[in-house]
Design a protein around this motif. Structure first.
Motif, PDB file in Angstrom:
ATOM      1  N   GLU A  75     -34.809  -2.711 -27.662  1.00 51.34           N
ATOM      2  CA  GLU A  75     -34.825  -3.574 -28.845  1.00 51.34           C
ATOM      3  C   GLU A  75     -35.842  -4.692 -28.691  1.00 51.34           C
ATOM      4  O   GLU A  75     -36.007  -5.516 -29.601  1.00 51.34           O
ATOM      5  CB  GLU A  75     -33.431  -4.170 -29.074  1.00 51.34           C
ATOM      6  N   ILE A  76     -36.525  -4.731 -27.539  1.00 48.49           N
ATOM      7  CA  ILE A  76     -37.468  -5.817 -27.267  1.00 48.49           C
ATOM      8  C   ILE A  76     -38.880  -5.284 -27.051  1.00 48.49           C
ATOM      9  O   ILE A  76     -39.808  -5.706 -27.729  1.00 48.49           O
ATOM     10  CB  ILE A  76     -37.011  -6.619 -26.022  1.00 48.49           C
ATOM     11  N   ALA A  77     -39.035  -4.362 -26.105  1.00 46.19           N
ATOM     12  CA  ALA A  77     -40.360  -3.825 -25.790  1.00 46.19           C
ATOM     13  C   ALA A  77     -40.788  -2.797 -26.834  1.00 46.19           C
ATOM     14  O   ALA A  77     -39.939  -2.159 -27.469  1.00 46.19           O
ATOM     15  CB  ALA A  77     -40.337  -3.172 -24.413  1.00 46.19           C
ATOM     16  N   PRO A  78     -42.108  -2.622 -27.022  1.00 45.62           N
ATOM     17  CA  PRO A  78     -42.585  -1.562 -27.925  1.00 45.62           C
ATOM     18  C   PRO A  78     -42.132  -0.200 -27.414  1.00 45.62           C
ATOM     19  O   PRO A  78     -42.208   0.069 -26.214  1.00 45.62           O
ATOM     20  CB  PRO A  78     -44.106  -1.703 -27.845  1.00 45.62           C
ATOM     21  N   ASN A  79     -41.650   0.635 -28.294  1.00 50.65           N
ATOM     22  CA  ASN A  79     -41.160   1.959 -27.907  1.00 50.65           C
ATOM     23  C   ASN A  79     -42.237   3.022 -28.124  1.00 50.65           C
ATOM     24  O   ASN A  79     -43.066   2.912 -29.031  1.00 50.65           O
ATOM     25  CB  ASN A  79     -39.907   2.331 -28.707  1.00 50.65           C
ATOM     26  N   GLY A  80     -42.209   4.042 -27.275  1.00 53.28           N
ATOM     27  CA  GLY A  80     -43.085   5.183 -27.464  1.00 53.28           C
ATOM     28  C   GLY A  80     -44.500   5.008 -26.955  1.00 53.28           C
ATOM     29  O   GLY A  80     -45.343   5.892 -27.148  1.00 53.28           O
ATOM     30  N   VAL A  81     -44.798   3.897 -26.290  1.00 45.30           N
ATOM     31  CA  VAL A  81     -46.130   3.698 -25.705  1.00 45.30           C
ATOM     32  C   VAL A  81     -45.970   3.363 -24.228  1.00 45.30           C
ATOM     33  O   VAL A  81     -45.003   2.716 -23.836  1.00 45.30           O
ATOM     34  CB  VAL A  81     -46.905   2.573 -26.429  1.00 45.30           C
ATOM     35  N   LYS A  82     -46.919   3.800 -23.419  1.00 40.15           N
ATOM     36  CA  LYS A  82     -46.839   3.549 -21.983  1.00 40.15           C
ATOM     37  C   LYS A  82     -47.223   2.104 -21.682  1.00 40.15           C
ATOM     38  O   LYS A  82     -48.269   1.617 -22.114  1.00 40.15           O
ATOM     39  CB  LYS A  82     -47.759   4.507 -21.232  1.00 40.15           C
ATOM     40  N   LEU A  83     -46.341   1.437 -20.957  1.00 39.58           N
ATOM     41  CA  LEU A  83     -46.547   0.039 -20.607  1.00 39.58           C
ATOM     42  C   LEU A  83     -46.544  -0.123 -19.092  1.00 39.58           C
ATOM     43  O   LEU A  83     -45.857   0.611 -18.375  1.00 39.58           O
ATOM     44  CB  LEU A  83     -45.437  -0.836 -21.198  1.00 39.58           C
ATOM     45  N   ILE A  84     -47.290  -1.116 -18.602  1.00 38.94           N
ATOM     46  CA  ILE A  84     -47.247  -1.439 -17.177  1.00 38.94           C
ATOM     47  C   ILE A  84     -45.867  -2.000 -16.856  1.00 38.94           C
ATOM     48  O   ILE A  84     -45.422  -2.951 -17.512  1.00 38.94           O
ATOM     49  CB  ILE A  84     -48.325  -2.478 -16.814  1.00 38.94           C
ATOM     50  N   PRO A  85     -45.150  -1.428 -15.887  1.00 45.54           N
ATOM     51  CA  PRO A  85     -43.786  -1.897 -15.572  1.00 45.54           C
ATOM     52  C   PRO A  85     -43.821  -3.201 -14.764  1.00 45.54           C
ATOM     53  O   PRO A  85     -43.473  -3.226 -13.581  1.00 45.54           O
ATOM     54  CB  PRO A  85     -43.192  -0.739 -14.774  1.00 45.54           C
ATOM     55  N   THR A  86     -44.245  -4.274 -15.414  1.00 50.63           N
ATOM     56  CA  THR A  86     -44.376  -5.566 -14.733  1.00 50.63           C
ATOM     57  C   THR A  86     -43.044  -6.047 -14.167  1.00 50.63           C
ATOM     58  O   THR A  86     -43.015  -6.757 -13.161  1.00 50.63           O
ATOM     59  CB  THR A  86     -44.933  -6.620 -15.697  1.00 50.63           C
ATOM     60  N   GLN A  87     -41.950  -5.649 -14.809  1.00 51.22           N
ATOM     61  CA  GLN A  87     -40.632  -6.055 -14.309  1.00 51.22           C
ATOM     62  C   GLN A  87     -40.378  -5.490 -12.914  1.00 51.22           C
ATOM     63  O   GLN A  87     -39.854  -6.185 -12.032  1.00 51.22           O
ATOM     64  CB  GLN A  87     -39.518  -5.580 -15.259  1.00 51.22           C
ATOM     65  N   LEU A  88     -40.740  -4.218 -12.721  1.00 54.08           N
ATOM     66  CA  LEU A  88     -40.501  -3.577 -11.428  1.00 54.08           C
ATOM     67  C   LEU A  88     -41.441  -4.111 -10.360  1.00 54.08           C
ATOM     68  O   LEU A  88     -41.049  -4.255  -9.200  1.00 54.08           O
ATOM     69  CB  LEU A  88     -40.647  -2.056 -11.561  1.00 54.08           C
ATOM     70  N   PHE A  89     -42.671  -4.405 -10.737  1.00 53.11           N
ATOM     71  CA  PHE A  89     -43.603  -5.014  -9.780  1.00 53.11           C
ATOM     72  C   PHE A  89     -43.107  -6.400  -9.375  1.00 53.11           C
ATOM     73  O   PHE A  89     -43.190  -6.788  -8.205  1.00 53.11           O
ATOM     74  CB  PHE A  89     -45.002  -5.106 -10.380  1.00 53.11           C
ATOM     75  N   SER A  90     -42.604  -7.152 -10.361  1.00 54.90           N
ATOM     76  CA  SER A  90     -42.061  -8.479 -10.065  1.00 54.90           C
ATOM     77  C   SER A  90     -40.853  -8.373  -9.146  1.00 54.90           C
ATOM     78  O   SER A  90     -40.694  -9.155  -8.205  1.00 54.90           O
ATOM     79  CB  SER A  90     -41.664  -9.189 -11.361  1.00 54.90           C
ATOM     80  N   ILE A 142     -33.869 -12.954  -3.719  1.00 56.50           N
ATOM     81  CA  ILE A 142     -33.078 -11.727  -3.852  1.00 56.50           C
ATOM     82  C   ILE A 142     -32.477 -11.625  -5.259  1.00 56.50           C
ATOM     83  O   ILE A 142     -32.542 -10.575  -5.907  1.00 56.50           O
ATOM     84  CB  ILE A 142     -31.954 -11.687  -2.795  1.00 56.50           C
ATOM     85  N   ALA A 143     -31.895 -12.725  -5.727  1.00 57.10           N
ATOM     86  CA  ALA A 143     -31.306 -12.748  -7.067  1.00 57.10           C
ATOM     87  C   ALA A 143     -32.366 -12.474  -8.133  1.00 57.10           C
ATOM     88  O   ALA A 143     -32.120 -11.745  -9.100  1.00 57.10           O
ATOM     89  CB  ALA A 143     -30.630 -14.091  -7.321  1.00 57.10           C
ATOM     90  N   GLN A 144     -33.554 -13.036  -7.939  1.00 52.68           N
ATOM     91  CA  GLN A 144     -34.641 -12.794  -8.880  1.00 52.68           C
ATOM     92  C   GLN A 144     -35.039 -11.320  -8.899  1.00 52.68           C
ATOM     93  O   GLN A 144     -35.350 -10.762  -9.959  1.00 52.68           O
ATOM     94  CB  GLN A 144     -35.852 -13.651  -8.507  1.00 52.68           C
ATOM     95  N   GLY A 145     -35.034 -10.692  -7.727  1.00 54.28           N
ATOM     96  CA  GLY A 145     -35.387  -9.281  -7.648  1.00 54.28           C
ATOM     97  C   GLY A 145     -34.458  -8.416  -8.478  1.00 54.28           C
ATOM     98  O   GLY A 145     -34.903  -7.536  -9.229  1.00 54.28           O
ATOM     99  N   PHE A 146     -33.155  -8.659  -8.360  1.00 55.40           N
ATOM    100  CA  PHE A 146     -32.186  -7.903  -9.170  1.00 55.40           C
ATOM    101  C   PHE A 146     -32.314  -8.280 -10.647  1.00 55.40           C
ATOM    102  O   PHE A 146     -32.163  -7.433 -11.531  1.00 55.40           O
ATOM    103  CB  PHE A 146     -30.768  -8.170  -8.677  1.00 55.40           C
ATOM    104  N   GLY A 147     -32.586  -9.558 -10.909  1.00 53.78           N
ATOM    105  CA  GLY A 147     -32.742 -10.001 -12.294  1.00 53.78           C
ATOM    106  C   GLY A 147     -33.886  -9.297 -12.987  1.00 53.78           C
ATOM    107  O   GLY A 147     -33.786  -8.936 -14.175  1.00 53.78           O
ATOM    108  N   ARG A 148     -34.988  -9.050 -12.265  1.00 53.92           N
ATOM    109  CA  ARG A 148     -36.127  -8.357 -12.858  1.00 53.92           C
ATOM    110  C   ARG A 148     -35.821  -6.890 -13.150  1.00 53.92           C
ATOM    111  O   ARG A 148     -36.360  -6.305 -14.093  1.00 53.92           O
ATOM    112  CB  ARG A 148     -37.344  -8.468 -11.932  1.00 53.92           C
ATOM    113  N   ILE A 149     -34.947  -6.294 -12.338  1.00 52.50           N
ATOM    114  CA  ILE A 149     -34.499  -4.936 -12.666  1.00 52.50           C
ATOM    115  C   ILE A 149     -33.729  -4.976 -13.979  1.00 52.50           C
ATOM    116  O   ILE A 149     -33.854  -4.085 -14.827  1.00 52.50           O
ATOM    117  CB  ILE A 149     -33.623  -4.362 -11.537  1.00 52.50           C
ATOM    118  N   GLY A 150     -32.918  -6.033 -14.152  1.00 49.81           N
ATOM    119  CA  GLY A 150     -32.213  -6.222 -15.413  1.00 49.81           C
ATOM    120  C   GLY A 150     -33.180  -6.372 -16.578  1.00 49.81           C
ATOM    121  O   GLY A 150     -32.938  -5.839 -17.671  1.00 49.81           O
ATOM    122  N   CYS A 151     -34.293  -7.081 -16.348  1.00 52.16           N
ATOM    123  CA  CYS A 151     -35.322  -7.217 -17.389  1.00 52.16           C
ATOM    124  C   CYS A 151     -35.870  -5.844 -17.772  1.00 52.16           C
ATOM    125  O   CYS A 151     -36.119  -5.553 -18.945  1.00 52.16           O
ATOM    126  CB  CYS A 151     -36.462  -8.108 -16.889  1.00 52.16           C
TER     127      CYS A 151
END
Length: 257
Positions: free
Chosen positions: A153-168, A121-130
């Motif tokens: 400030e971390i991920a590339p901006n302006g390009v479509k990325l797979i939302p791996t954080q949300l899947f995780s 559960i904690a990991q699930g919320f943590g990935r939303i934070g990611c």
């Protein structure tokens, strides 16, 4: 996808930290509620605190190892950033919990089974934070599922990325649900924890193919995939060994009836 949620005077509330705080609160609430049946709630609180402290330390240390070149060039960038490797936290948290239970002379496996759904559960919320922070991002895609960051400030901006954080995150919540349902019926001590190792290892191994942030590599596998193979093997061995022990125990009980 804004990491800076709001500010109260000089204090800024960041999405990453906020999600971790919410995750810890929910995880502790679920664990304490489930512990009331037959386990010591005070031990749950102690273990939660210990796992959190050593988990963060371990996650940061493994991140430093993965980013050792950057660490040598610019230590403050690594030490002051939000970078963590989850597996480092899992392994160090487990080791700390084992030592605590050994010192207190209580069953580690019983509390392992109790707390591990809360960890998911904690990991699930943590990935939303990611996701809010933009870390742990996925590879570029033209698919409709792609999400473009604009202020990260971390991920590339302006390009479509797979939302791996949300899947995780979805996977972690699903694992937590499966474990809680599985634990409702009588199980050998340790089987819930073993099932977590199996499910999380498989999920993490797969999601790594779709991530595009550097995580270090061991041969053709990312560091996390390499660890996933090891934890998967441990989980499978634990699960079937405990199943065999339970079958033998039931057989012996029936013989003595």
């Amino acid at each position: 996808m804004y990491n800076d949620i709001f500010a109260i005077g000089p204090v800024e509330i960041h999405g990453y930290g906020l999600m971790i705080a919410i995750g810890v609160f929910c995880a502790l609430w679920v664990a304490a509620k489930r512990a009331k049946n037959n386990l010591d709630v005070n031990v749950v609180y102690d273990l939660t605190f210990i796992v959190l402290i050593f988990g963060f330390i371990g996650a940061k240390l493994l991140y430093i190892l993965v980013e050792i070149e950057t660490m040598i060039k610019d230590p403050m960038q690594i030490l002051s950033g939000s970078g963590f490797v989850v597996y480092g936290g899992i392994l160090s948290g487990l080791l700390a919990a084992i030592l605590y239970c050994k010192k207190k002379k209580i069953s580690f496996l019983k509390y392992f089974d109790l707390l591990i759904p809360s960890v998911a559960i904690a990991q699930g919320f943590g990935r939303i934070g990611c996701f809010l922070a933009g870390c742990c991002y996925g590879s570029e895609t033209d698919s409709f599922i792609g999400i473009a960051f604009e202020h990260s400030e971390i991920a590339p901006n302006g390009v479509k990325l797979i939302p791996t954080q949300l899947f995780s995150s979805a996977g972690d919540f699903l694992i937590a649900f499966i474990l809680i349902m599985y634990a409702k019926k009588g199980r050998s001590d340790g089987k819930v924890g073993a099932l977590y190792l199996i499910l999380y290892s498989i999920g993490r191994f797969i999601i790594e193919f779709y991530r595009d942030d550097y995580r270090g590599f061991i041969g053709y596998l990312s560091t996390s995939q390499f660890i996933s193979v090891i934890t998967l093997i441990i989980g499978i061995v634990m699960f079937f060994k405990l199943t065999k022990r339970w079958i033998n125990h039931e057989f012996e009980n029936r013989l003595h009836r």
